[in-house]
Design an enzyme around this catalytic site. Sequence first.
Site, mmCIF file in Angstrom:
data_model
loop_
_atom_site.group_PDB
_atom_site.id
_atom_site.type_symbol
_atom_site.label_atom_id
_atom_site.label_comp_id
_atom_site.label_asym_id
_atom_site.label_seq_id
_atom_site.Cartn_x
_atom_site.Cartn_y
_atom_site.Cartn_z
ATOM 1 N N ARG A 33 6.895 -3.250 -9.962
ATOM 2 C CA ARG A 33 7.666 -1.781 -9.709
ATOM 3 C C ARG A 33 9.200 -1.862 -10.245
ATOM 4 O O ARG A 33 9.358 -0.783 -10.874
ATOM 5 C CB ARG A 33 7.936 -1.627 -8.329
ATOM 6 C CG ARG A 33 6.744 -1.233 -7.548
ATOM 7 C CD ARG A 33 6.440 -1.850 -6.044
ATOM 8 N NE ARG A 33 5.427 -1.305 -5.197
ATOM 9 C CZ ARG A 33 4.076 -1.934 -5.207
ATOM 10 N NH1 ARG A 33 4.102 -2.908 -5.947
ATOM 11 N NH2 ARG A 33 3.327 -1.440 -4.603
ATOM 12 N N SER A 173 -3.726 1.833 1.288
ATOM 13 C CA SER A 173 -3.479 0.945 -0.142
ATOM 14 C C SER A 173 -2.129 1.268 -0.626
ATOM 15 O O SER A 173 -1.779 2.552 -0.810
ATOM 16 C CB SER A 173 -4.615 1.499 -1.013
ATOM 17 O OG SER A 173 -4.310 0.948 -2.456
ATOM 18 N N ASP A 325 -3.737 -9.881 0.723
ATOM 19 C CA ASP A 325 -3.816 -11.031 -0.162
ATOM 20 C C ASP A 325 -3.867 -12.596 0.351
ATOM 21 O O ASP A 325 -4.109 -13.481 -0.283
ATOM 22 C CB ASP A 325 -2.720 -11.209 -1.395
ATOM 23 C CG ASP A 325 -2.995 -9.759 -2.054
ATOM 24 O OD1 ASP A 325 -3.981 -9.152 -2.153
ATOM 25 O OD2 ASP A 325 -1.902 -9.031 -2.634
ATOM 26 N N ARG A 400 -6.119 -16.308 -6.584
ATOM 27 C CA ARG A 400 -6.127 -16.543 -5.383
ATOM 28 C C ARG A 400 -7.149 -17.378 -4.724
ATOM 29 O O ARG A 400 -6.976 -18.506 -3.902
ATOM 30 C CB ARG A 400 -5.757 -15.475 -4.363
ATOM 31 C CG ARG A 400 -4.340 -14.818 -4.837
ATOM 32 C CD ARG A 400 -3.953 -13.807 -3.611
ATOM 33 N NE ARG A 400 -3.166 -12.721 -4.261
ATOM 34 C CZ ARG A 400 -1.824 -12.863 -4.725
ATOM 35 N NH1 ARG A 400 -1.389 -13.903 -4.489
ATOM 36 N NH2 ARG A 400 -1.197 -11.855 -5.192
#
Length: 445
Positions: A33, A173, A325, A400
């Site tokens: 971002r 989301s 996550d 991950r």
Amino acid sequence: MDAALKGPLKASRPPGPLSGTIRVPGDKSISHRALMIGALAVGETRIGGLLEGEDVLATASAMRALGAEVTRENGLWLVAGRGVGGLTEPANVLDMGNSGTAARLLSGILASHPIFSVLTGDASLRARPMRRVIEPLKACGARFTARAGGLLPMAIEGTADALPLSYRLPLPSAQVKSAVLLAGLNARGRTEVDEPAPTRDHTENLLRHFGAEVRVEAAGGGRLIALTGQPELKAADVRVPADPSSAAFPLVAALLVPGSEIRLEAVGLNPLRTGLLTTLEEMGAPISIENRRLEGGEPIGDLVVRHGPLTAVEVPAERAPTMIDEYPILAVAAAFARGTTRLLGLSELRVKESDRLAASWRLLAENGIRAEVAGDTLLVHGTAAPPRGGARIETGMDHRIAMSALVLGLASAEPVGVDDASFIDTSFPGFVRQMAALGARFEPA
Ligand code: S3P
């Protein structure tokens, strides 16, 4: 980059406890971002602590291809922005690598620029759903052409005169919310997003930090977010906290390896990201937070984590957005807990870098841990004793899953391997080096 991260890697029990202090790399969400919003601001944005992982480097290249100047000097990333609406047509396809966040957020920005662009990514990203952003963004006047099923590669013909969107998210989301808000930057009037449950709010926080007007109201358990279009964004300095989603791996490793005590410095503690900490505390994990402070508008703190016994819990579906996550590594922790841990509401895990619900189950099952998937629930039957281990896990291009498997190997009876550790660099460059500094053992498998 770790030289070892090229192919198969395995982890085994270290000879002693994990100990020491590390600062894991910068937050992935904030890093993407900061580069994107910096590219839309007037002046030079300076970013400290940017994650230099492959996902974020793909965003840096894309912003360059769209006309921003992005350079690295003395550890700082400098972005000379083009102003809202000022990006220019890229001369080539934009390859977003492994990153869903990069592809979806950038789709929002591109929708309200009068330019043609094509987004693609690696095999994992090309299998991930883009309709969730195409549907809302079409309504601003942009045209999208994607592969069957709404998959990348996808062409975007942005519009010169974007309509402001008013959109209720059909699923919680942050990526979809952010795509709509970023499109709204170059639309006249007020863009509104109604989210059914609060999701990470880094886009809102950074937009404000760069001078945009963003209003947020609580609404029926969720939030109503309103952005005033066509602000003049002004360059700003951004300090990126250490990524709580990366800290999760050494954190759980320290909980599981007997005798360990580690310190994780300057970890982001935005309340919309701390579901894993809440859950581990409920499980009885000895974690303390020291030096709570604000850095660049985000709460951060140092985490001190000791080895300790864990008890099974039920994690409610409502908590999922704050730890979306972290489920694979939580599933590993649950394998060491006493009793059956129930993780509810995991349907979104099926569309991450891999099908993480299936991959988490396989990781456990192949290493001798009883686990079940029932609908969108994962049940993990912990035994409070080290599991067998011994498997080599296919990571399916998922960083991950790779890191979760290696952490499992640090505390299982037999070593645990992964077929390909290279994807770890997408989010946690230096993982092997930092874990080794704490006393972990990894070797080529
Ligand atoms: C992210 C949002 C989450 C998360 C991803 C990063 C973001 O995805 O899984 O790793 O930076 O906005 P969803 O928005 O699809 O839940």
